[in-house]
Design a protein around this motif. Structure first.
Motif, PDB file in Angstrom:
ATOM      1  N   ASN A 178      34.885  36.938  24.186  1.00 24.54           N
ATOM      2  CA  ASN A 178      34.108  35.884  23.547  1.00 24.54           C
ATOM      3  C   ASN A 178      34.992  34.735  23.080  1.00 24.54           C
ATOM      4  O   ASN A 178      34.609  33.570  23.140  1.00 24.54           O
ATOM      5  N   PRO A 216      22.342  30.822  13.175  1.00 28.23           N
ATOM      6  CA  PRO A 216      23.165  31.194  12.028  1.00 28.23           C
ATOM      7  C   PRO A 216      24.362  32.063  12.394  1.00 28.23           C
ATOM      8  O   PRO A 216      25.094  32.480  11.508  1.00 28.23           O
ATOM      9  N   PRO A 255      22.746  37.219  32.285  1.00 29.11           N
ATOM     10  CA  PRO A 255      22.924  36.245  31.214  1.00 29.11           C
ATOM     11  C   PRO A 255      24.369  35.744  31.154  1.00 29.11           C
ATOM     12  O   PRO A 255      25.285  36.457  31.556  1.00 29.11           O
ATOM     13  N   TYR A 275      28.510  37.210  29.008  1.00 27.02           N
ATOM     14  CA  TYR A 275      28.539  38.674  28.992  1.00 27.02           C
ATOM     15  C   TYR A 275      29.934  39.168  29.376  1.00 27.02           C
ATOM     16  O   TYR A 275      30.431  38.852  30.453  1.00 27.02           O
ATOM     17  N   VAL A 303      20.657  36.819  13.786  1.00 22.85           N
ATOM     18  CA  VAL A 303      20.968  35.588  14.514  1.00 22.85           C
ATOM     19  C   VAL A 303      19.935  35.366  15.625  1.00 22.85           C
ATOM     20  O   VAL A 303      19.017  36.165  15.771  1.00 22.85           O
ATOM     21  N   PHE A 304      20.106  34.300  16.393  1.00 21.03           N
ATOM     22  CA  PHE A 304      19.240  34.089  17.549  1.00 21.03           C
ATOM     23  C   PHE A 304      19.543  35.147  18.610  1.00 21.03           C
ATOM     24  O   PHE A 304      20.694  35.416  18.920  1.00 21.03           O
ATOM     25  N   CYS A 328      19.642  40.745  26.334  1.00 23.65           N
ATOM     26  CA  CYS A 328      19.645  39.674  25.333  1.00 23.65           C
ATOM     27  C   CYS A 328      20.390  38.538  25.995  1.00 23.65           C
ATOM     28  O   CYS A 328      21.544  38.685  26.385  1.00 23.65           O
ATOM     29  N   SER A 329      19.732  37.387  26.136  1.00 26.51           N
ATOM     30  CA  SER A 329      20.404  36.336  26.889  1.00 26.51           C
ATOM     31  C   SER A 329      20.942  35.220  26.005  1.00 26.51           C
ATOM     32  O   SER A 329      21.604  34.321  26.489  1.00 26.51           O
ATOM     33  N   GLN A 330      20.676  35.269  24.705  1.00 27.45           N
ATOM     34  CA  GLN A 330      21.274  34.260  23.830  1.00 27.45           C
ATOM     35  C   GLN A 330      22.503  34.865  23.179  1.00 27.45           C
ATOM     36  O   GLN A 330      22.427  35.925  22.561  1.00 27.45           O
ATOM     37  N   TYR A 331      23.631  34.178  23.306  1.00 27.78           N
ATOM     38  CA  TYR A 331      24.880  34.695  22.760  1.00 27.78           C
ATOM     39  C   TYR A 331      24.717  35.013  21.269  1.00 27.78           C
ATOM     40  O   TYR A 331      24.351  34.167  20.480  1.00 27.78           O
ATOM     41  N   CYS A 332      24.981  36.275  20.915  1.00 29.67           N
ATOM     42  CA  CYS A 332      24.675  36.707  19.547  1.00 29.67           C
ATOM     43  C   CYS A 332      25.835  37.422  18.875  1.00 29.67           C
ATOM     44  O   CYS A 332      25.640  38.171  17.933  1.00 29.67           O
ATOM     45  N   GLY A 333      27.055  37.211  19.372  1.00 32.72           N
ATOM     46  CA  GLY A 333      28.203  37.806  18.717  1.00 32.72           C
ATOM     47  C   GLY A 333      28.869  38.870  19.568  1.00 32.72           C
ATOM     48  O   GLY A 333      28.585  38.998  20.765  1.00 32.72           O
ATOM     49  N   THR A 334      29.740  39.629  18.922  1.00 33.26           N
ATOM     50  CA  THR A 334      30.678  40.494  19.654  1.00 33.26           C
ATOM     51  C   THR A 334      30.031  41.317  20.770  1.00 33.26           C
ATOM     52  O   THR A 334      30.446  41.263  21.906  1.00 33.26           O
ATOM     53  N   GLN A 335      29.027  42.108  20.431  1.00 33.60           N
ATOM     54  CA  GLN A 335      28.464  43.021  21.429  1.00 33.60           C
ATOM     55  C   GLN A 335      27.258  42.431  22.167  1.00 33.60           C
ATOM     56  O   GLN A 335      26.356  43.163  22.568  1.00 33.60           O
ATOM     57  N   HIS A 336      27.257  41.114  22.305  1.00 35.08           N
ATOM     58  CA  HIS A 336      26.160  40.442  23.006  1.00 35.08           C
ATOM     59  C   HIS A 336      25.842  41.137  24.331  1.00 35.08           C
ATOM     60  O   HIS A 336      24.678  41.421  24.646  1.00 35.08           O
ATOM     61  N   SER A 337      26.880  41.446  25.101  1.00 39.00           N
ATOM     62  CA  SER A 337      26.613  42.028  26.417  1.00 39.00           C
ATOM     63  C   SER A 337      26.196  43.494  26.330  1.00 39.00           C
ATOM     64  O   SER A 337      25.839  44.100  27.327  1.00 39.00           O
ATOM     65  N   MET A 392      23.757  44.311  24.208  1.00 32.91           N
ATOM     66  CA  MET A 392      22.389  44.285  23.687  1.00 32.91           C
ATOM     67  C   MET A 392      21.415  44.289  24.857  1.00 32.91           C
ATOM     68  O   MET A 392      20.704  43.324  25.116  1.00 32.91           O
ATOM     69  N   VAL A 393      21.421  45.379  25.573  1.00 35.31           N
ATOM     70  CA  VAL A 393      20.618  45.491  26.786  1.00 35.31           C
ATOM     71  C   VAL A 393      19.796  46.766  26.709  1.00 35.31           C
ATOM     72  O   VAL A 393      20.069  47.644  25.896  1.00 35.31           O
TER      73      VAL A 393
END
Ligand code: HEM
Ligand SMILES: [Cu+2]
Lengths: 558, 349
Positions: free
Chosen positions: A84, A159, A462, A465, B154-155, B191-200, B202-203
């Motif tokens: 990231n 946020p 997405p 990722y 978050v988003f 989850c397709s909106q970047y939401c922090g460390t474990q974004h990828s 969140m599936v």
């Protein structure tokens, strides 16, 4: 010079007797301070050239790391949080420290005064200041990186950025805040210069299209960047003091951030492409020996893009629960903004018609630009189309779209421009064969890197990722392979351009037989640019005027 | 599209089997794909046109074959042509895309509702019958399903590529999306909106089942308490019933049957009572006071989790009369211990 019609327009002075001019802006003064305190727009342009190149390769290194990580589905090269940070740094550096300042900072600075027949920009000190501000922003960005990085993404989405990350968000936000002022200062300087400093006879419609596109981009810089600055300050305040402007728990609105951010960042994409379009116009005219087809349309389409560009930002938010009616309006405006880009492409294509075309490196890069920008622009229409955007947004399709316009368009144009004006800036030619090889390599590498990403996007992968489902691996491997070729293609110019500084052929004042005022003076130009104030007594891109002038010179000298 | 359905199926299946195209697993998907193919053709046509022009002119007017350029100022006719034609094509895309957008985002009235809560980094699904799932969602085939979604932090963005649907999941407000699955099977949820460390990370998976299988699944997965039942307990334990009880002396408006009605507020605004309104009325009561009542309701901001809010919303939505509310009042008054907050949902982390 031979009289047989060759396949090149290049006409160099006799190399056995040719010398660089005795005095020019580079050897006028010596010493580090003479560079760091210079007010000469040409030297400042070189300062920018070094610094944007430096940042380009740092940003490029992160791109390489990202692609390397994506070679396999699991996050095995680095952990997710590091990944990231990689794409955040890549985006921040490439957008704010490379693409936005690249063409205006280097080519715009160098050429605007030369093209309008002026001694310098309107505010030379401000110009130097803008480079320092840029460097301060750049240094702070690197500080954020060295201190441990930041993982907001280049979009600073709240946020997440304000409440949920414990990385160096404030440092990065301040870095971009500061960098923004550099672009405001540059924009003001260009606008005033173009209004006030044109030489006698240089009417608006005798200006090279490079100037029109820089003028339009400058308007965007001056009007848009302050909004970005405000937004970043609000993010910092929210993070530090919890003022609550974006926080729903305190009555704030998280979508407000999106509106503010994209109000700048959509126009910003045109800040990145308009100057490139200016380069393309100059190059295509020169290598087809023709006035740009429909000059006025091309000029006004730049301004139209700049104006419309301010009213389409919501197309980045179509799935965020905005009102359907506003979505309808923003989608329509997005379709309209695509039209001037289409107009330009066709005008360039038809400039070739009945021309007398040669294919030197800058022209090859421009052909690359035309193809890639067409794909980039048309895929933008997919995203501007409301129902289509639902499936495509936030996927690799968007990633591919904006790389086609920004890298396939913006960066190709930058390289076209650097090659085209290299003889003017340095007095020496770059080596032609290897540079053609580089142009072709980047074109192939680019397509291999980014075409598969459209497919990945439609499959639904997405963006951002670190790990992905195994069925997407083949396309990702293709993309990484392409990136390797692309990286190689970008390294080449670095090497041979450096080589040419010492060994390149002496260019003479006008190797391309181009019509612009900048080509009528020595290469490299003297510090004061013009020994006497030029008079623009002919139309722009007037190759007949040039031919007569050359004939006269030959007869008087010979 | 002019393509015969057989050819169309063949093309889509072939691309899908080559992992180059997502499955078409919802009623929406073919509509989205039709527009997509149109746009792809437009792009191929446009790019080929530009390439042909460049290559042809380059060959025909190279310096060797055309030593002297002919200067041309422009051509109003040509320039008008290449302004109007792209504009016309883009307008077609615009209208087509707008129609698709409304098709995707306007749910049919008979859609069944499931609640989704997004948080770093998991998806929680809450079925009205009280079934809870994490990173998974079971739905029946051939029935429109509407998701009412909210984020706890978050988003996020709820994306099911095989259905061609996606919607941002936002903190502080409900967003909705709907689909009707057409093929049984498992489909990826991202989850397709970047939401922090474990974004990828969140599936999850959407499992589409035949109506019969779905019914079995519902029965086997129930937690014993429906959302509305949980809501009813909260309604009592948070003291909502002390004012909203439908008695003559009640200090708050009667909530029975309020869902779906139009309310007039003290400031004269007319408001449609939907999920979002109910949630907001609990958290920011002073922002919209029903006409005829004093602004005395306290805020419940910070006291209720999103799950609790969903329970309450679901309870009020299904509240036909005040009979049960009044019953709880009586039991509470008679000194029996008041019902407490519902037990943590199974599997909740
Ligand atoms: C023909 C003109 C163009 C149209 C119609 C267009 C349309 C769009 C649309 C609708 C989006 C939003 C996609 C989404 O997030 O769902 C988008 C994203 C983007 N576009 Fe374009 N675009 C055009 C040209 C450009 C140009 C010239 C550039 C830059 C030089 C550019 C750079 C970007 C970037 C950077 C993003 C993504 C930002 C992000 O989410 O990180 N676009 N474009
Ligand atoms: Cu945009």
């Amino acid at each position: 010079m031979s009289t047989a019609i060759g396949n090149t327009i290049v006409s160099l002075p006799d190399q056995s007797t040719a010398r660089l001019p005795k005095r020019h802006y580079i050897n006028n003064e010596y010493g580090l301070l003479s560079w760091l305190l210079t007010e000469d727009h040409k030297r400042i342009a070189l300062l920018y050239l070094f610094s944007v190149t430096f940042f380009f390769f740092i940003g490029g290194a992160f791109a390489g790391l990202i692609r390397l990580e994506l070679l396999t589905p699991q996050p095995d090269l680095v952990a997710a949080d590091t990944y990231n940070k990689f794409f955040t740094m890549h985006g921040l550096i490439m957008i704010f420290l490379f693409l936005v300042p690249s063409i205006p900072g280097v080519l715009g600075n160098f050429l605007i005064p030369l093209m309008i027949g002026a001694k310098d920009l309107a505010f030379p000190k401000l110009n130097l200041l803008s480079w320092y501000v840029y460097m301060a922003g750049g240094t702070l960005t690197l500080a954020a990186l060295v201190l441990g990085g930041v993982d907001t993404g280049w979009t600073f989405t709240t946020p997440l950025s304000t409440h949920y990350l414990n990385t160096h968000v404030i440092t990065a936000a301040m870095a971009i805040f500061i960098t923004g002022f550099s672009s405001i200062l540059t924009g003001i300087n260009f606008i005033v210069t173009i209004h006030r400093m044109r030489c006698p006879g240089m009417t608006w419609f005798r200006m090279p299209l490079f100037l029109w596109s820089h003028y339009a981009a400058s308007l965007l810089m001056v009007l848009g960047t302050p909004v970005l600055a405000t937004t970043l300050v609000l993010v910092a305040l929210e993070r530090l003091f919890g003022i609550g402007i974006f926080d729903p728990a305190k009555g704030g609105d998280p979508l407000l951030f999106q509106h503010l951010f994209w109000f700048y960042s959509h126009p910003a994409v045109y800040i990145m492409i308009l100057p490139g379009m200016g380069v393309v116009s100059e190059v295509i005219s020169t290598f087809s020996r023709k006035r740009i087809f429909g000059y006025t349309a091309v000029a006004f389409s730049s301004v139209a893009i700049a104006l419309f560009g301010f009213f389409v930002w919501e197309h980045h938010m179509f799935i965020m629960g905005v009102s359907s009616y506003s979505a309808l309006v923003f989608s329509l405006l997005t379709m309209l903004v695509a039209v001037p880009s289409a107009i330009k492409i066709f005008n360039w294509a038809f400039t070739l018609q009945k021309g007398s075309i040669t294919f030197e490196t800058p022209m090859l890069y421009c052909f690359g630009f035309m193809g890639l920008f067409t794909i980039g622009g048309l895929t933008g229409v997919f995203l501007g189309s409301l129902g289509m955007d639902i499936h495509l947004t936030e996927t690799y399709f968007v990633v591919a779209h904006f790389h086609f316009v920004m890298v396939g368009g913006g960066l190709m144009a930058f390289l076209a421009g650097i090659h085209f004006w290299w003889p003017k800036m340095t007095g020496r030619m770059y080596p032609e064969t290897i540079s053609k090889l580089a142009a072709v390599t980047t074109f192939i590498g680019f397509n291999l890197t980014f075409l598969p990403q459209f497919v990945l996007g439609y499959l639904g992968l997405p963006r951002r990722y670190a790990a992905y489902p195994p069925e997407f691996q083949v396309l990702n491997v293709l993309s990484t392979a392409g990136a390797t070729v692309l990286g190689f293609g970008y390294m080449l110019p670095l090497l041979y351009l450096a080589w040419s500084l010492k060994y390149g052929a002496i260019a003479g004042s006008n190797p391309w037989q181009a019509t612009g005022l900048e080509w009528q003076i020595a290469s490299p130009p003297p510090t004061e640019n013009f020994t006497e104030i030029p008079i623009m007594d002919h139309e722009v891109y007037d190759y007949e005027w040039l031919a007569n002038k050359t004939k006269k010179e030959v007869t008087t000298v010979g | 599209m002019g393509l015969s359905p057989v050819l169309w199926q063949f093309l889509v299946n072939w691309l899908h089997n080559a992992s180059l195209f997502p499955a078409e697993a919802s009623t929406i998907a073919p509509y989205t794909d039709a527009l997509y193919f149109f746009l792809v053709l437009m792009t191929i046509f446009g790019t080929t046109l530009v390439a042909v022009l460049v290559v042809f002119f380059s060959a025909r007017y190279s310096r060797q074959r055309s030593p002297v350029a002919t200067q041309i100022e422009g051509s109003t006719l040509l320039e008008t042509t290449w302004t109007i034609i792209p504009l016309a094509i883009f307008l077609v895309v615009y209208v087509w895309g707008a129609l698709l957008y409304f098709r995707i985002y306007n749910p049919p009235t008979n859609a069944m509702n499931i609640y989704i809560v997004g948080k770093q980094w998991m998806w929680k699904a809450e079925h009205p019958g009280g079934q809870h799932e994490i990173d998974a969602l079971h739905v029946p085939m051939g029935r429109p399903v509407q998701l009412t979604m909210i984020s706890q932090d978050v988003f996020h963005s709820f994306s099911v590529p095989d259905f061609r649907i996606k919607r941002e999941v936002i903190p502080g407000r409900y967003s909705t999306v709907w689909f009707e699955a057409t093929k049984a099977g498992n489909y990826r949820l991202f989850c397709s909106q970047y939401c922090g460390t474990q974004h990828s990370g969140m599936v999850g998976w959407i499992t589409v089942m035949t109506p019969g299988d779905y019914k079995t699944w519902l029965e086997q997965s129930t937690s014993g308490q429906s959302l509305a039942q949980n809501g009813e307990r909260l309604f009592a334990s948070m003291g909502c019933n002390s004012c909203h009880n439908g008695t003559a002396a009640a200090r708050g408006p009667d909530l029975a049957g309020v869902y779906g009605s139009k309310l007039t507020l003290t400031d004269g605004r007319q408001i449609l009572v939907d999920d979002a309104y109910l949630r907001d009325a609990i958290l920011n009561p002073s922002a919209h006071v029903t006409a005829g009542y004093a602004p005395i309701m306290p805020t419940y901001q910070g006291q209720l989790s999103e799950d609790g809010l969903i329970d309450l919303v679901e309870f009020i939505k299904n509240m036909q009369s005040d009979y049960r509310v009044q019953q709880t009042l009586v039991t509470a008054a008679s000194g029996e211990s008041a019902p407490t907050t519902p037990p943590q949902a199974a599997g909740e982390r």
